[in-house]
Design a protein around this motif. Structure first.
Motif, PDB file in Angstrom:
ATOM      1  N   LEU A 106      42.188  43.753  11.951  1.00  0.00           N
ATOM      2  CA  LEU A 106      43.064  42.679  11.468  1.00  0.00           C
ATOM      3  C   LEU A 106      42.867  41.413  12.292  1.00  0.00           C
ATOM      4  CD1 LEU A 106      46.335  44.744  10.902  1.00  0.00           C
ATOM      5  CD2 LEU A 106      44.842  43.818   9.132  1.00  0.00           C
ATOM      6  N   THR A 107      42.685  41.555  13.585  1.00  0.00           N
ATOM      7  CA  THR A 107      42.456  40.395  14.453  1.00  0.00           C
ATOM      8  C   THR A 107      41.186  39.657  14.057  1.00  0.00           C
ATOM      9  OG1 THR A 107      43.572  41.523  16.285  1.00  0.00           O
ATOM     10  CG2 THR A 107      42.172  39.655  16.847  1.00  0.00           C
ATOM     11  N   LEU A 108      40.133  40.415  13.724  1.00  0.00           N
ATOM     12  CA  LEU A 108      38.876  39.782  13.331  1.00  0.00           C
ATOM     13  C   LEU A 108      39.000  39.073  11.983  1.00  0.00           C
ATOM     14  CD1 LEU A 108      36.312  42.498  14.464  1.00  0.00           C
ATOM     15  CD2 LEU A 108      36.965  40.397  15.625  1.00  0.00           C
ATOM     16  N   VAL A 109      39.764  39.648  11.060  1.00  0.00           N
ATOM     17  CA  VAL A 109      39.982  38.970   9.775  1.00  0.00           C
ATOM     18  C   VAL A 109      40.774  37.685   9.994  1.00  0.00           C
ATOM     19  CG1 VAL A 109      41.046  39.161   7.508  1.00  0.00           C
ATOM     20  CG2 VAL A 109      39.837  41.111   8.476  1.00  0.00           C
ATOM     21  N   ILE A 110      41.779  37.742  10.871  1.00  0.00           N
ATOM     22  CA  ILE A 110      42.527  36.525  11.217  1.00  0.00           C
ATOM     23  C   ILE A 110      41.593  35.481  11.811  1.00  0.00           C
ATOM     24  CG2 ILE A 110      44.270  35.619  12.810  1.00  0.00           C
ATOM     25  CD1 ILE A 110      45.830  38.236  12.389  1.00  0.00           C
ATOM     26  N   ALA A 111      40.672  35.913  12.667  1.00  0.00           N
ATOM     27  CA  ALA A 111      39.702  34.986  13.249  1.00  0.00           C
ATOM     28  C   ALA A 111      38.836  34.339  12.174  1.00  0.00           C
ATOM     29  CB  ALA A 111      38.829  35.723  14.260  1.00  0.00           C
ATOM     30  N   ASP A 112      38.414  35.120  11.175  1.00  0.00           N
ATOM     31  CA  ASP A 112      37.597  34.565  10.093  1.00  0.00           C
ATOM     32  C   ASP A 112      38.372  33.557   9.256  1.00  0.00           C
ATOM     33  OD1 ASP A 112      35.381  35.907  10.863  1.00  0.00           O
ATOM     34  OD2 ASP A 112      35.436  37.434   9.292  1.00  0.00           O
ATOM     35  N   ILE A 113      39.634  33.867   8.975  1.00  0.00           N
ATOM     36  CA  ILE A 113      40.445  32.929   8.191  1.00  0.00           C
ATOM     37  C   ILE A 113      40.635  31.627   8.958  1.00  0.00           C
ATOM     38  CG2 ILE A 113      42.743  32.528   7.231  1.00  0.00           C
ATOM     39  CD1 ILE A 113      42.893  35.467   6.523  1.00  0.00           C
ATOM     40  N   LEU A 114      40.946  31.735  10.254  1.00  0.00           N
ATOM     41  CA  LEU A 114      41.101  30.526  11.065  1.00  0.00           C
ATOM     42  C   LEU A 114      39.794  29.754  11.158  1.00  0.00           C
ATOM     43  CD1 LEU A 114      43.341  31.891  13.964  1.00  0.00           C
ATOM     44  CD2 LEU A 114      43.957  30.101  12.343  1.00  0.00           C
ATOM     45  N   GLY A 115      38.684  30.461  11.371  1.00  0.00           N
ATOM     46  CA  GLY A 115      37.399  29.782  11.486  1.00  0.00           C
ATOM     47  C   GLY A 115      37.004  29.064  10.216  1.00  0.00           C
ATOM     48  N   SER A 116      37.164  29.725   9.068  1.00  0.00           N
ATOM     49  CA  SER A 116      36.800  29.082   7.801  1.00  0.00           C
ATOM     50  C   SER A 116      37.702  27.898   7.502  1.00  0.00           C
ATOM     51  CB  SER A 116      36.879  30.104   6.663  1.00  0.00           C
ATOM     52  OG  SER A 116      38.176  30.680   6.596  1.00  0.00           O
TER      53      SER A 116
END
Length: 761
Positions: free
Chosen positions: A648-658
């Protein structure tokens, strides 16, 4: 029984009427203190923000300040209360000086007002000033003011001069705004063309050059800065300083040379409150004089650098530019709005209007010439100080260069600066200011970038290092699966923030996660939401996502402050297993939707999901995301809390990055967004945000595929659509770490949350 207010003899007892007057004095003190705080705040902000023309933010000319002024100068308009003691006579004088100080302080605020509001406020101020002058004259005649009469006369003269200066400046505001707006549009077109042609180099350097151009245009065309560098504003600073000197001299004479005055004995009805009034108003005059005096001194240096170089003034210094009288000439050419039936009378009315405006034009020219003469006289009076400052500036770089050479053995070459002369916006007669404004503000952008760099979002930067930016932020396409049945035939649009806070709620609810990990995640999301809100507020021009964003804000407040998702305590949910936690979240979200559907069955079937209540929007997001996580982890038969928390943390990172891919575009839009009065603050804030996110931009550009910033999707649904279509623009083929078998095109669009993060089983 005697009547109320009468004694036993039936005579009106007026001894009680003066009893509340000391408390009226306290009311005057409170109003004076409010003026003091407002002027002090603007002065401090001007110094801290390097705005040495001291724009008015907290104490400008408006209905509130005019009301405070009216209360603060009550002693000046008090006609029949005796003021025998020295402190009481000085308090009346300080009230007059306070008016001069307030007018000089609030003059730059005229540039930030709408034309109608500006003239209405000026009319109210003129009525107040004339009332004060008339009342002071009456008190001089009746003997209420029996000392310091010369000082009062001088201060009344300064009041009139300052009022005329404000009216004269106000007449130029509409004209200068139109002219600068036209020049800004032309320079903006030129800047855009140059930026499009600049394709080589890192994105941060390209954006920094763009920011410096936008700053120079916005700063030099700022209405308050234009007003602050005008000769009328410079003259107002000189007259304000003069009024403070008059008050200071009177104070010193009364206390150091009491024998030079003959004060009466007795006590005023204001009693002890006059001392408080005197102290507060003297402090207000002292503090309030700082900004106009510095504005006056810096404007002299700013306007006439040739004096420092000991060059002579030219005759064109006393030329009245056209923008000073252009609005009056336009009034002359307009027909009368009042329709008079008789042609002869219409002609007489028009001729009278022309004669009156001709007189106003001559007065306007006279005021401008007096202001310029005041500036020239001031320059000659302080020329030695300016020359000394200039000499020190010359010596300082030599000293620094010598020290640098001794310490390092070489002289470091300064970083080359772009030529911004073309982007300095100036008025007629300000040609000599171009070099000065360029020199004084060349490093302003770098200053705000450095301020932002000191406050980098460190938690966010650490998280983004984990994002799958090189694979097109694959987690953006994985948080919501089409295999989860919809609650409603039509889905509401997604914002960046709502899936972000929903995923955070799920991560917080997982069991056996350390408090430090949860706190780290919440701090990271808190930092990220600041930039996500900026992106959404700027790019959501149609307002389609307003309610979705409000739903996200409502969810986040409960998560951040109370660790709750609406009625569910996330800390108590963490006592269950991960599967039970996800199921409970999904069931609660579905129950909220069903409750809404039952209560509003007719509305629910017809209304667009964009009109749903905020709780229902949040419930729909929770239902889909929690079911997606549950479905994907069931298919993999993996329910480890720590593994799922990391996913979940990595998906949050992807959403923030995009989402943050859009930052360069967002900051560019922010620089040119808004009215002319707002652009300077917008560019300054953009520079500050750029400084905070500069490392993030460099990291994303360094790790990303080509043209990330130029072709990134603006909305999260666009990113998801790209992933679903397996576009060539975002080519990624996740593979198993055990075997390097490639995922087919159709399979890659349906990768589960667990599969995308840890690889298919």
């Amino acid at each position: 029984m005697g009547r109320i207010g009468c004694n036993v003899d039936g005579i009106l007892d007026d001894t009680k009427f003066s009893q509340p007057i000391p408390w009226v004095g306290v009311y005057i003190v409170a109003a004076s203190l409010a003026c003091l705080i407002g002027m002090a705040t603007d002065t401090i902000l001007g110094i801290c923000n390097r705005k040495f023309w001291f724009p008015c933010k907290y104490f400008s000319l408006n209905a509130t300040s005019l009301t405070l002024i009216g209360v603060a100068v009550k002693l000046s308009v008090d006609l029949d209360t005796s003021m025998p003691r020295p402190s009481e006579q000085l308090a009346k004088l300080s009230s007059s000086a306070l008016i001069c100080t307030i007018m000089a302080n609030s003059m730059p605020s005229l540039g930030a007002m709408e034309t109608k509001d500006m003239f209405m406020n000026l009319m109210a101020l003129a009525i107040l000033v004339i009332t004060v002058i008339v009342n002071i004259c009456m008190q001089l005649g009746t003997g209420v003011i029996y000392v310091f009469w010369r000082e009062h006369i001088l201060l009344m003269f300064l009041m009139l001069i300052l009022l005329l200066l404000m009216v004269s400046s106000a007449l130029t505001v509409p004209t200068t705004k139109q002219y600068l707006e036209y020049k800004y549009s032309k320079k903006h077109e030129m800047a855009v063309k140059e930026n499009l042609a600049q394709t080589e180099g890192p994105i941060t350097q390209i954006f920094k050059d763009k920011l410096m151009k936008f700053w120079m245009m916005a700063h030099t065309s700022s209405p308050q800065f234009v007003m602050g560098r005008s000769p009328t504003c410079t003259a107002s600073g000189a007259f304000c300083l003069l009024s403070a000197i008059i008050l200071a001299v009177a104070m010193l004479r009364s206390y150091l040379m009491p024998w030079s005055f003959r004060f009466c004995r007795g006590e005023s009805d204001y009693k002890w409150s006059t001392i408080l009034i005197l102290v507060t108003q003297n402090a207000a005059v002292g503090v309030g004089t700082i900004a106009p005096a510095l504005r006056w001194f810096i404007a002299i240096k700013f306007r006439c650098p040739e004096v420092i170089k000991r060059s002579s003034h030219e005759k064109k210094e006393f030329r009245v530019e056209t923008y000073w009288i252009e609005s009056l000439h336009e009034m002359k050419d307009r027909p009368l709005k009042l329709r008079i039936p008789d042609r002869h009378r219409r002609k007489l009315a028009h001729d009278a209007k022309v004669l009156f405006l001709d007189f106003c034009i001559r007065v306007q020219k006279g005021i401008v010439l007096i202001s310029k003469a005041t500036r020239i006289i001031s320059i000659f009076l302080v020329s030695s100080i300016l020359a000394c400052c200039h000499h020190c500036k010359i010596l300082k770089p030599r000293f620094d260069k010598t020290v640098s050479s001794i310490s390092s053995g070489t002289v470091s070459q300064p970083e080359p600066k772009p030529d911004l002369r073309r982007f300095v916006l100036h008025l007629e007669g300000e040609e000599a200011l171009v070099e000065v404004m360029l020199k004084e503000n060349h490093d302003a952008t770098n200053h705000w970038i450095r301020v932002g760099e000191k406050r980098k979002p460190r938690h966010l930067m650490q998280l983004l290092e984990k994002s799958s930016v090189s694979q097109g932020f694959k987690g953006v396409g994985a948080f919501d699966s089409d295999k989860v049945p919809s609650l409603h035939p039509e889905e509401p649009p997604n914002s960046w923030s709502l899936p972000l806070v929903t995923l955070t709620a799920i991560a917080v609810a997982l069991p056996n996660i350390t408090r430090d990990s949860v706190k780290q995640l919440l701090d990271t999301v808190h930092e990220g939401l600041h930039f996500v809100d900026l992106v959404e507020n700027t790019l959501d021009k149609e307002g389609d996502l307003i309610r979705v964003r409000k739903a996200a804000q409502k969810v986040w407040i409960r998560i951040d402050l109370y660790r709750k998702w609406f009625g569910l305590d996330l800390n108590k949910l963490s006592e269950k297993s991960p599967e039970e936690t996800l199921q409970r979240l999904a069931d609660t979200a579905k129950a909220k939707y069903e409750e809404f559907k039952m209560k509003n069955i007719n509305v629910c079937l017809r209304a667009s999901p964009s009109a749903w209540p905020l709780e229902v929007m949040a419930a729909n997001s929770m239902y889909r995301i929690s079911n997606t996580v549950l479905f994907n982890c069931k298919s993999k038969n993996e329910f480890g809390s720590e593994t799922l928390f990391e996913e979940l943390t990595l998906v949050i990172a992807d959403i923030l990055g995009s989402c943050l891919v859009n930052l360069p575009h967002v900051l560019s839009v922010k620089c040119v967004k808004g009215a002319i009065e707002e652009r300077e603050d917008n560019v300054r804030h953009a520079g500050y945000i750029f400084g905070k996110t500069k490392k993030i931009m460099e990291m994303l550009e360094r790790r990303a595929f080509p043209n990330l910033y130029r072709r990134g999707a603006i909305k999260i649904d666009e990113w998801r659509l790209i992933h679903e279509q397996n576009s060539r623009f975002f080519p990624f083929t996740p593979s198993s770490p055990e075997n390097n078998t490639e995922t087919t095109s159709s399979e890659s669009s349906d990768l589960s949350l667990c599969q995308i993060i840890v690889g298919p089983s």
